[in-house]
Design an enzyme around this catalytic site. Structure first.
Site, PDB file in Angstrom:
ATOM      1  N   CYS A  24      34.215  20.274  58.212  1.00 21.37           N
ATOM      2  CA  CYS A  24      34.313  21.649  58.731  1.00 21.37           C
ATOM      3  C   CYS A  24      35.538  21.815  59.623  1.00 21.37           C
ATOM      4  O   CYS A  24      36.190  22.846  59.604  1.00 21.37           O
ATOM      5  CB  CYS A  24      33.108  22.001  59.589  1.00 21.37           C
ATOM      6  SG  CYS A  24      31.587  21.343  59.010  1.00 21.37           S
ATOM      7  N   ASP A  25      35.813  20.814  60.453  1.00 23.30           N
ATOM      8  CA  ASP A  25      36.789  21.003  61.530  1.00 23.30           C
ATOM      9  C   ASP A  25      38.074  20.207  61.369  1.00 23.30           C
ATOM     10  O   ASP A  25      39.056  20.480  62.056  1.00 23.30           O
ATOM     11  CB  ASP A  25      36.150  20.594  62.876  1.00 23.30           C
ATOM     12  CG  ASP A  25      34.953  21.452  63.206  1.00 23.30           C
ATOM     13  OD1 ASP A  25      34.901  22.598  62.716  1.00 23.30           O
ATOM     14  OD2 ASP A  25      34.064  20.994  63.946  1.00 23.30           O
ATOM     15  N   CYS A  42      31.328  17.212  62.321  1.00 25.07           N
ATOM     16  CA  CYS A  42      31.590  17.541  60.915  1.00 25.07           C
ATOM     17  C   CYS A  42      33.081  17.559  60.636  1.00 25.07           C
ATOM     18  O   CYS A  42      33.756  18.568  60.868  1.00 25.07           O
ATOM     19  CB  CYS A  42      30.947  18.872  60.566  1.00 25.07           C
ATOM     20  SG  CYS A  42      31.287  19.332  58.864  1.00 25.07           S
TER      21      CYS A  42
END
Ligand code: NAP
Length: 341
Positions: free
Chosen positions: A165-166, A162
């Site tokens: 997200c990261d 992801c």
């Protein structure tokens, strides 16, 4: 007393089903679930919790972030008295994101659909009975399945499924990164990563992208994205942190090493149907089969399904929301036929 309808899942399909079921006085109870693929992420809400800008959901001409959209859908469902299953039985204050309520969201561990009322077993083994069930559990990200890929993903060594997200984490900043996949997600992730990375390699196993033309053009126009065609990742190198990828050319079979500071997988999703233990009919890819493509009824009467857990084709927030609406209406009509209102 059994619940009239229990909704399992909290993406656009689940919350839309809840809004419609609540407005039909079905007093729905939602198992919002806990995110599995991203342990650091505490909010339920499905794939949109992993998305920054949603530009194609009608009604938001300037776009909206995925988490904002999900929070709005949830608040709308709760406004009409949707209940959310939690560890302590208290409905969370969804209008206050700081009350820590998200930790109380509850997973559905198992269902028993062998007789009615159906049984929904929570992660704390509490059994909830329901006359009707709407399954809207979505789908989760796929991995290549390489040993070192999984090891570095689990240890925070620079492998992720992801980017949204990261990608902004300090370990990825100013680095050369790689995204695997040739679909819309891969391009979306690669484009997003160019905000932080010095360069992004898009590694695709064929010589043609699966992505839509507009997304493919976006990748071609981005000077920081380089597409490596006909390549597969056969190993991820690095002890504590990723240092390089071992690639194999699918045409001439030659192997090469590509130094990178991060790897992001964008190779599709798997429907979250394992908890059903084969009780519902699934298709060959594991998506729930509907008895009629224009309805949401499944192979078991009284069980309805909506969103990405059913749909391997469209997989959009708006199509999932539309199906959630259909599932609630189908459940309402079916319950009325059973004399349950
Ligand atoms: P997808 O369209 O199924 O694409 C998956 C990609 O991963 C494909 O290019 C596939 O290669 C590749 N792949 C699969 N398994 C692989 C493996 N083991 N090794 C290497 N490569 C592998 O999935 P998606 O990109 O997640 O998109 C899903 C749906 O969401 C699509 O309908 C898409 O249009 C939609 N979506 C839309 C947007 C947007 O419009 N903004 C953004 C994201 C997603 P092959 O091509 O060779 O099969």
């Amino acid at each position: 007393m059994p619940e009239k309808v229990v909704i399992i899942g909290s993406g656009p399909a689940g919350w839309t089903a809840a809004i419609y079921a609540a407005r039909a006085n079905l007093d729905p109870l939602v198992f919002a679930g806990r995110p599995k693929q991203m342990p650091a992420l505490v909010l339920p809400g499905g794939q949109l919790m992993l998305t920054t800008e949603v530009e194609n959901y009608p009604g938001f001409p300037k776009g909206i972030t995925g988490p904002e959209l999900m929070a709005a859908l949830e608040q709308q469902a709760v406004r009409f008295a949707t209940r959310i299953q939690t560890d302590d039985g208290q409905n969370p204050d969804v209008s206050n994101p700081d009350d820590g309520h998200s930790y109380k969201y509850h997973d559905c561990k198992h269902v028993d659909l062998s007789s009615r009322p159906f049984k929904i077993i929570g992660e704390d083994d509490r059994v909830i009975e329901a006359h009707a069930v709407i399954i809207a559990t979505g789908a989760t990200a796929n991995w290549l399945g390489l040993e070192n890929e999984m090891r570095l993903a689990r240890s925070g060594g620079g492998v992720s499924a992801c980017a949204v997200c990261d990608g902004a984490l300090p370990i990825f900043r100013g680095k050369e990164l790689a995204v695997v996949g040739g679909g819309d997600s891969a391009i979306e992730e690669a484009t997003y990563l160019t905000k932080f990375a010095s360069k992004v390699y898009l590694i695709h196993r064929r010589d043609q992208l699966r992505a839509s033309k507009i997304m493919a053009q976006r990748a071609a126009d981005n000077p920081k994205i380089e597409i490596l065609w006909n390549k597969i990742v056969i190993d991820v190198l690095g002890d504590e942190k990723i240092s390089a990828l071992r690639l194999r050319d699918t045409q001439d079979k030659k192997e090469s090493e590509l130094p990178v500071g991060g790897l992001f997988l964008a190779i599709g999703h798997t429907p979250a149907t394992a908890f059903l233990d084969g009780q519902l009919e699934l298709d060959s890819k594991g998506y729930i089969k509907l008895t009629d493509p224009y309805r949401t009824a499944t192979s078991i009467e009284g069980v309805f399904a909506a969103g990405d857990v059913v749909d391997s084709v469209y997989r959009q927030a708006i199509t999932a929301a539309g199906m959630g609406c259909k599932a609630a209406i189908d459940a309402e009509r079916w319950l009325a036929d059973q004399g349950i209102e």
